[in-house]
Design an enzyme around this catalytic site. Structure first.
Site, PDB file in Angstrom:
ATOM      1  CB  CYS A  47      -2.348  -9.266 -11.828  1.00 37.97           C
ATOM      2  SG  CYS A  47      -2.560  -8.020 -10.552  1.00 37.97           S
ATOM      3  CB  CYS A  51      -4.586  -1.926 -14.146  1.00 40.32           C
ATOM      4  SG  CYS A  51      -4.211  -2.035 -12.376  1.00 40.32           S
ATOM      5  CB  CYS A  54      -2.508  -4.291 -16.836  1.00 40.59           C
ATOM      6  SG  CYS A  54      -1.167  -5.393 -16.365  1.00 40.59           S
ATOM      7  CB  CYS A  91      13.049  -1.719 -13.734  1.00 39.24           C
ATOM      8  SG  CYS A  91      13.941  -0.169 -13.917  1.00 39.24           S
ATOM      9  CB  CYS A 124      13.971  -0.204  -9.894  1.00 39.62           C
ATOM     10  SG  CYS A 124      12.265   0.391  -9.923  1.00 39.62           S
ATOM     11  CB  CYS A 184      10.530   4.607  -9.745  1.00 36.78           C
ATOM     12  SG  CYS A 184      10.125   4.566 -11.505  1.00 36.78           S
ATOM     13  NE  ARG A 256      13.197   4.937 -16.380  1.00 37.70           N
ATOM     14  CZ  ARG A 256      12.857   4.532 -15.156  1.00 37.70           C
ATOM     15  NH1 ARG A 256      11.745   3.880 -14.960  1.00 37.70           N
ATOM     16  NH2 ARG A 256      13.645   4.754 -14.137  1.00 37.70           N
TER      17      ARG A 256
HETATM   18  S1  SF4 Z   1      -0.830  -2.995 -13.476  1.00 41.42           S
HETATM   19 FE1  SF4 Z   1      -1.298  -5.140 -14.062  1.00 41.42          FE
HETATM   20  S2  SF4 Z   1       0.040  -6.357 -12.748  1.00 41.42           S
HETATM   21 FE2  SF4 Z   1      -0.046  -4.306 -11.811  1.00 41.42          FE
HETATM   22  S3  SF4 Z   1      -1.754  -4.360 -10.335  1.00 41.42           S
HETATM   23 FE3  SF4 Z   1      -2.639  -3.651 -12.283  1.00 41.42          FE
HETATM   24  S4  SF4 Z   1      -3.389  -5.527 -13.310  1.00 41.42           S
HETATM   25 FE4  SF4 Z   1      -1.941  -6.171 -11.693  1.00 41.42          FE
END
Ligand code: SF4
Length: 323
Positions: A47, A51, A54, A91, A124, A184, A256
């Site tokens: 990605c 984040c 992540c 999900c 989901c 959600c 949840r």
């Molecule tokens: S949470 Fe992970 S997969 Fe989702 S946008 Fe952020 S870096 Fe990308």
């Protein structure tokens, strides 16, 4: 609900908070079964976003390998297995910034949603940023809810994500809702935020009209290779207080108890349920990490008299000592 009001709820004596949350819970959810949701990664790793929690960001070196969109039939098999194990919702999560209708993979995604609904499960999905027309097509395909978490309070958010903003996420949520899809939306605790940041998240969620249908509260699972790899675990009582506050602030939402259950004792999980959590992820795996084993879930839920009725027979079988 204002931030001051949420603080007053959260900081009252622990047992007064639990009692208040329990009353709200019994008014709105008495007799309604705990929801079991299965989680499936449909496209992993690589990605573009950053984040900090992540495992799937391409900016961090983690155990997750980059993989393309999985075949529709794989999703259908997972849905059938999840249903047999007692889940009522599948999900699906894809790791990317977002997707639009001109992406050839979008047609497969619509097919996944349709086929999951045909199994009788709720569907989901989390696909990041959507255009209005992508949201409308997902709604037409039968999508039950779209997951788009706000992660944390607005002030703390830039310390966790720099490639998009809290406002961007709110805009995406607006498009999802305008398309008539359920929402959600929740967050993660244990990322270095303060209690006020957590309550600020609840303030944003509870001020939505209406508040989200489901509110996942995740405890950070620190992933080696990510900037948050060394974060200490959240004390259980802080999680329980937050769940109770969420229950009071959003009486009609499914709250949840999401990622991080592996670190919680059965007793701490029981208190989370007492405080108002009425949904869990059920299955061996979350998107990229392990979850509590399904037979342990069944054992705990049976002990607490929370096992959904159609799982009672399975519980008896799974708790037999193996030969
Ligand atoms: S949470 Fe992970 S997969 Fe989702 S946008 Fe952020 S870096 Fe990308």
């Amino acid at each position: 609900m204002t931030l001051e009001h949420l603080k007053a709820i959260y900081h009252q004596p622990f047992f007064d908070l639990l009692e208040q949350a329990r009353k709200v819970h019994q008014t709105h959810w008495k007799g309604k079964p705990l929801q079991l949701c299965a989680l499936l990664s449909i496209k992993s790793g690589g990605c573009s976003e950053d984040c900090a929690y992540c495992a799937q960001s391409s900016r961090y070196s983690t155990h997750v390998k980059r993989e393309g969109l999985i075949p529709v039939e794989q999703v259908v098999s997972a849905a059938v297995r999840a249903k047999a194990a007692g889940a009522t919702r599948l999900c699906m999560g894809a790791a990317w910034r977002g997707i639009d209708t001109d992406d050839p993979r979008f047609l497969s995604i619509l097919e996944m949603v349709r086929r999951v609904r045909e199994t009788g499960l709720e569907a989901c999905i989390t696909l990041g940023v959507l255009s209005p027309s992508a949201a409308q097509q997902l709604q037409k395909a039968g999508l039950t809810v779209y997951n788009h978490n706000l992660d944390t309070g607005e002030e703390f958010f830039p310390k966790i994500v720099s490639t998009h903003s809290f406002r961007d996420r709110l805009e995406n949520i607006r498009r999802i809702r305008e398309a008539g899809i359920g929402l959600c939306c929740g967050g993660i605790i244990g990322m270095g935020e303060s209690v006020d940041d957590r309550l600020s998240l609840l303030q944003t969620l509870s001020s939505m009209t209406p508040p989200p249908d489901s509110v996942p509260i995740n405890c950070l699972i620190p992933i080696p290779g990510t900037p948050l790899e060394k974060q200490p675990p959240v004390p259980s009582f802080e999680l329980i207080r937050l769940i109770a506050t969420a229950r009071i602030a959003m009486p009609q939402a499914r709250v949840r108890l999401a990622a991080g259950r592996l670190k919680l004792s059965p007793e701490a999980q029981a208190l989370c349920f007492y405080a108002g959590a009425n949904s869990i992820f059920h299955g061996e795996k979350l998107l990229t990490t392990n979850n509590q084993a399904p037979n342990q879930d069944i054992k705990l839920l049976q002990e607490l008299d929370l096992l959904p009725e159609d799982l009672l027979g399975k519980a008896e079988n799974s708790l037999q000592p193996s030969a």
